[in-house]
Write an enzyme that holds these catalytic residues in place. Structure first.
Site, PDB file in Angstrom:
ATOM      1  CG  ASP A   1      -7.184  -0.366  -1.530  1.00 43.16           C
ATOM      2  OD1 ASP A   1      -6.363  -0.150  -2.227  1.00 43.16           O
ATOM      3  OD2 ASP A   1      -7.256  -0.173  -0.318  1.00 43.16           O
TER       4      ASP A   1
ATOM      5  CD  GLU B   1      -5.526 -16.282  -6.582  1.00 41.43           C
ATOM      6  OE1 GLU B   1      -4.878 -16.781  -7.442  1.00 41.43           O
ATOM      7  OE2 GLU B   1      -6.696 -15.510  -7.019  1.00 41.43           O
TER       8      GLU B   1
ATOM      9  CG  ASN C   1      -3.738   9.595   2.771  1.00 42.53           C
ATOM     10  OD1 ASN C   1      -5.160   9.897   2.001  1.00 42.53           O
ATOM     11  ND2 ASN C   1      -3.601   8.440   3.188  1.00 42.53           N
TER      12      ASN C   1
ATOM     13  CD  GLU D   1      -8.717   5.428   1.699  1.00 38.56           C
ATOM     14  OE1 GLU D   1      -7.686   5.747   1.576  1.00 38.56           O
ATOM     15  OE2 GLU D   1      -9.005   4.162   1.600  1.00 38.56           O
TER      16      GLU D   1
ATOM     17  CE  LYS E   1      -6.951   8.789  -0.333  1.00 41.21           C
ATOM     18  NZ  LYS E   1      -6.389   7.894   0.767  1.00 41.21           N
TER      19      LYS E   1
ATOM     20  CD  GLU F   1      -2.513  -0.884   1.690  1.00 36.23           C
ATOM     21  OE1 GLU F   1      -2.137  -0.371   0.478  1.00 36.23           O
ATOM     22  OE2 GLU F   1      -3.461  -0.880   2.204  1.00 36.23           O
TER      23      GLU F   1
ATOM     24  CE  LYS G   1      -5.745   2.922  -4.689  1.00 32.77           C
ATOM     25  NZ  LYS G   1      -5.782   2.378  -3.272  1.00 32.77           N
TER      26      LYS G   1
ATOM     27  CD  GLU H   1      -1.643   6.012   4.317  1.00 33.68           C
ATOM     28  OE1 GLU H   1      -1.239   7.417   4.823  1.00 33.68           O
ATOM     29  OE2 GLU H   1      -2.672   5.666   4.404  1.00 33.68           O
ATOM     30  NE  ARG H   2      -2.038   1.363   4.384  1.00 38.94           N
ATOM     31  CZ  ARG H   2      -2.977   1.000   5.474  1.00 38.94           C
ATOM     32  NH1 ARG H   2      -2.233   0.163   6.040  1.00 38.94           N
ATOM     33  NH2 ARG H   2      -3.948   1.430   5.569  1.00 38.94           N
TER      34      ARG H   2
HETATM   35  O1  GCW Z   1      -4.890   1.096  -0.138  1.00 36.01           O
HETATM   36  C1  GCW Z   1      -5.474   1.936   0.399  1.00 36.01           C
HETATM   37  C2  GCW Z   1      -4.354   2.327   1.480  1.00 36.01           C
HETATM   38  C3  GCW Z   1      -4.467   3.530   2.144  1.00 36.01           C
HETATM   39  C4  GCW Z   1      -4.170   4.512   0.800  1.00 36.01           C
HETATM   40  C5  GCW Z   1      -5.200   4.524  -0.235  1.00 36.01           C
HETATM   41  C6  GCW Z   1      -4.941   5.320  -1.220  1.00 36.01           C
HETATM   42  C7  GCW Z   1      -2.447   6.345   0.780  1.00 36.01           C
HETATM   43  O2  GCW Z   1      -4.746   1.514   2.781  1.00 36.01           O
HETATM   44  O3  GCW Z   1      -3.291   3.769   2.926  1.00 36.01           O
HETATM   45  O4  GCW Z   1      -3.788   5.761   1.376  1.00 36.01           O
HETATM   46  O5  GCW Z   1      -5.469   3.091  -0.391  1.00 36.01           O
HETATM   47  O6  GCW Z   1      -4.399   4.686  -2.393  1.00 36.01           O
HETATM   48  O7  GCW Z   1      -5.082   6.565  -1.210  1.00 36.01           O
END
Ligand code: GCW
Length: 785
Positions: free
Chosen positions: A343, A480, A183, A264, A260, A371, A338, A140-141
């Site tokens: 995000d 940016e 995830n 989401e 997590k 990402e 984060k 993922e990403r």
């Molecule tokens: O940035 C978002 C991403 C998801 C990611 C989520 C996270 C792994 O788009 O792909 O899931 O954050 O950090 O949990």
């Protein structure tokens, strides 16, 4: 064949280089050292092997490895020259290994090692990377190919890449990695899956890299069929304990878990009306006897918020969720936060939660994988951004409180893959390097890190160092500038691939990455009002000293203005420009800067090996083309929304541009592109028959020009194109790039530049397209310059 190989070995820096060795390149001449080990462990043995592999001096050098160095934090090391010997001691064997890598780095940087006497210790004990790898082998990403860990539901048969990744991590002092996506596929904790984890852990262990697992909070139910995963239920408590014991029997040095939850679509304690502390602690107590830790993610928010309610605000979520729980977490729980409250956007303020939590351990989570930062198709060096985050003064108790002084751990989402160069872009390797160096010592400067990385990766030619360092250090601001300045966040397709331009994708949905740009009504203007006075109150989550700065328009920095305030398009920035003019100017500046990177890079031909030279050149050329799409899309979007023209007359005026929709079309059909701003004039032409052509008539004066063809390259097939002038072929190419879309949009927009074309007034310029497997050889425009 054989001779070609031999010759290429002697061809100096010009041989083909895949980038696999990243920054771990060692001199090819010099004498191998005599290395003695004091002690016996896999880590010391790795250190010895590494020195034998990479340490070279004119005369054989004796090196002694091992023995305890007093008064050092865990993982710290000491390098000392005594009686002609280099002695590497450490707080532990891991420290000795790190010392060996530090010594090798010195050699590679050309520093003297004859009178060494220095100590180094990490600022924080936990320096981990996370990988978001799925057990099927996808990531993922991830932008550097498929998983190095997993394939088809099991550990990869050949774990060489894992071993080499462990080595890269060790060279930076990174002491743990998670090996599966947050995830989570719950199968990671199934008993019959354990041997797969063991194989990976065994491969990483000799490098001092602990294995960490992402786990699903619903595991008790999903794996063992309990009818609950309520963290306070005794059966659930017993389940976590038994499962954790089982894991530690097989992997005694497991680092711990990442969770997590309630985010989401992941299950969490809210299902039973329990708190995040209840959830984290039940797992923490199972880990505690083994010395394991749980990293519980602060990334908890509601992705189904009502966008019509101007008081709703995703940025508030982390602080709202965790503030009242401070002090309720066990001491082996770390809240992983984060850097920003949304995000990993191109620019965000620091998450206020770092200042809020006082009695809870915290980790800063940074994203190495790009990402929202161009997905390794754009060069964006993230160290300057991370430095700003780590150095940000939270003013807790009105005293200097840099974020780096609050965190107990630094975690980076890395997502390397099977691509030869790990990330899909040579220059993106600098982000992992920089992450590791900063995690060890957050006081290093971005310039020092960039220079060091460049020298280790591309050699010590001063022109190479200067050129690459310069590109890297400016690349974040450049990105940016063309993707989302003034705190707008990355203006990308936020509900899709997070890559190409799509200005409104963030609006009118529940995901909460709103920028609230309006084109009519009393509120005509842009930005999200997060003030305490009239907005969402987000700013009030900071300490008073920080809140005061953001709350007032007079002191809010321009870079974050639209993150914090809603202002008219004509609002005057501190820089003396209006908001809308700044948006135009920054987009032109950003696109121009990437074009300059291309020219700068070209000056390195012959100074960098041919393979990497060529690959970085195509990456930068591609990025230059993408930067123009972004520039035109965002500036046209704001022209339409604001109704205010560009004072410099550029936006909407493209001298030399001829739209495909106004060419004479043979087979090509007109289409509307969505979002409209992703194509010039909102339209393109596509070919749904065997082949098509678009013919333009040149009406300018005679001369030699570049013809720039803007077309669309999706990931469905490989269309072919041919460009002709007066029936003579001037260029041919295939649309075979790796892009994350099957649609004709900002992500698939591509540019082909054909230089040195002689044109006479009246010449016909014809572009022929041949579709393939659903890719329709679509065209946007041509431009003559
Ligand atoms: O940035 C978002 C991403 C998801 C990611 C989520 C996270 C792994 O788009 O792909 O899931 O954050 O950090 O949990």
């Amino acid at each position: 064949m054989r001779w070609a190989l031999v010759l290429s070995l002697f061809a100096g820096p010009l041989f083909a280089d895949t980038g696999y060795d990243a920054w771990l390149r060692y001199p090819s001449s010099g004498v191998v050292p005599v290395v003695t080990i004091m002690g016996n462990s896999a880590l010391l043995e790795r250190a010895r092997q590494e020195l034998l592999r990479g340490f070279r001096t004119p005369k054989a050098q004796a090196i002694v490895l091992g023995g305890a160095a007093p008064n050092l934090k865990p993982d710290g090391y000491q390098l000392k020259t005594t009686a002609g010997k280099i002695v590497i001691t450490g707080a532990d064997d891991r420290g000795v290994l790190y010392g060996a890598f530090a010594l090798l780095r010195k050699i590679a940087l050309g520093e003297s090692v004859t009178t060494l006497d220095e100590k180094s210790e990490p600022r924080v004990p936990v320096r981990w990377v996370n990988q978001w790898d799925n057990l099927d082998g996808s990531i993922e990403r991830g932008y550097g190919g498929r998983s190095i860990f997993w394939d088809n539901g099991a550990a990869r048969a050949d774990l060489k890449r894992v071993r080499d990744y462990g080595r890269m991590l060790a060279s930076l002092g990174i002491n743990g990695t998670s090996i599966n996506n947050v995830n989570v596929n719950p199968r990671i904790l199934a008993s019959d899956f354990l041997p797969e984890i063991v194989k990976i852990a065994n491969t990483l262990r000799p490098w001092g890299v602990r294995t960490v697992l992402s786990v699903d909070f619903g595991s008790p139910q999903k794996i063992d069929g309990l009818d609950t995963f309520d963290p306070l239920d005794p059966r659930v408590i017993a389940w976590w304990k038994a499962k954790t014991d089982e894991l530690y029997r097989a992997v005694p040095d497991l680092g711990g878990f990442i969770i997590k939850a309630d985010s989401e679509g992941r299950v969490g304690p809210s299902a039973y009306g329990r708190t995040h502390a209840d959830a984290a602690n039940v797992v923490a107590r199972a880990l505690k006897p083994h010395g394991g830790m749980i990293f519980y993610r602060g990334f908890v928010y509601d992705n189904k918020m009502d966008w019509r309610n101007l008081k709703n605000d995703r940025a508030r979520a982390a602080d709202d969720n965790f503030r009242s729980l401070d002090g309720k977490f066990d001491d082996n729980v770390v809240i992983q936060i984060k850097n920003g409250p949304i995000d990993f956007q191109v620019r965000e303020p620091i998450s206020p939660l770092f200042g809020t939590l006082a009695k809870t351990k915290q980790a800063i989570e940074l994203q190495i994988t790009q990402e929202y930062m161009g997905q390794a198709r754009h060069t964006v060096f993230l160290v300057p951004m991370w430095k700003e985050a780590l150095d940000f003064d939270l003013r807790v108790g009105d005293r200097a409180t840099p974020v780096k002084s609050r965190v107990n751990a630094v975690v980076g989402v890395s997502n390397v893959g099977l691509d030869d160069n790990w990330f899909g872009n040579h220059l993106s390797q600098a982000n992992l390097y920089g992450f590791g160096r900063l995690a060890w010592n957050p006081d290093l400067s971005a310039r020092q890190i960039a220079e060091e990385w460049t020298r280790l990766t591309f050699g010590n030619d001063p022109k190479v160092i200067q050129t690459i360092t310069n590109i890297q250090l400016n690349s974040w601001r450049t990105y940016e500038n063309y993707t989302g300045p003034l705190g707008l966040q990355t203006l990308t397709d936020i509900v899709g691939n997070h890559y190409g331009v799509a200005v409104e994708a963030s609006e009118r949905n529940g995901w909460g990455q709103w920028h609230r740009a309006d084109s009519d009504g009393d509120n005509r203007g842009v930005g999200m009002d997060r003030t305490v006075a009239t907005g969402t109150g987000y700013i009030g989550q900071y300490t008073p000293a920080v809140a005061r700065i953001y709350e007032s328009l007079a002191t809010c920095p321009d870079d974050l203005l639209l993150f914090m305030h809603h202002v008219p398009y004509t609002y005057m920035l501190h820089s003396g420009k209006t908001v809308v003019q700044y948006l135009y100017d920054s987009h032109y500046a950003g696109a121009d800067a990437v074009n300059q990177y291309v020219r700068d890079w070209k000056s390195l031909q012959g100074r960098v090996d041919d393979q990497r030279y060529g690959e970085v050149l195509s990456q930068l050329e591609y990025q230059a083309g993408q930067a123009e799409v972004w520039r035109d899309a965002v500036s046209n979007w704001f022209l339409r929304a604001s109704g205010i023209p560009d004072a410099k007359g550029r936006v909407g005026n493209y001298p030399g541009r001829m739209e495909a929709e106004s060419a004479s079309l043979d087979g090509y059909k007109l289409i509307d592109v969505t979002p409209w701003e992703a194509a010039s004039g909102g339209k393109a032409v596509e070919c749904t028959s065997a082949s098509c052509a678009a013919t333009f008539r040149y009406s300018g004066s005679g001369g030699v020009f570049a013809i720039r063809v803007r077309y669309f390259d999706t990931n469905t097939g490989v269309s072919r194109f041919r460009a002709l002038v007066a029936n003579k072929v001037i260029g041919e190419w295939a649309a075979n790039d790796r892009v994350p879309t099957r649609k004709i949009d900002g992500s698939s927009s591509a540019l082909r530049v054909i230089e040195g074309v002689a044109l006479q007034p009246g010449d016909e310029i014809r572009i022929e397209g041949t579709p393939d497997s659903g890719e329709t050889a679509a065209l946007d425009y041509i431009e003559i310059r």
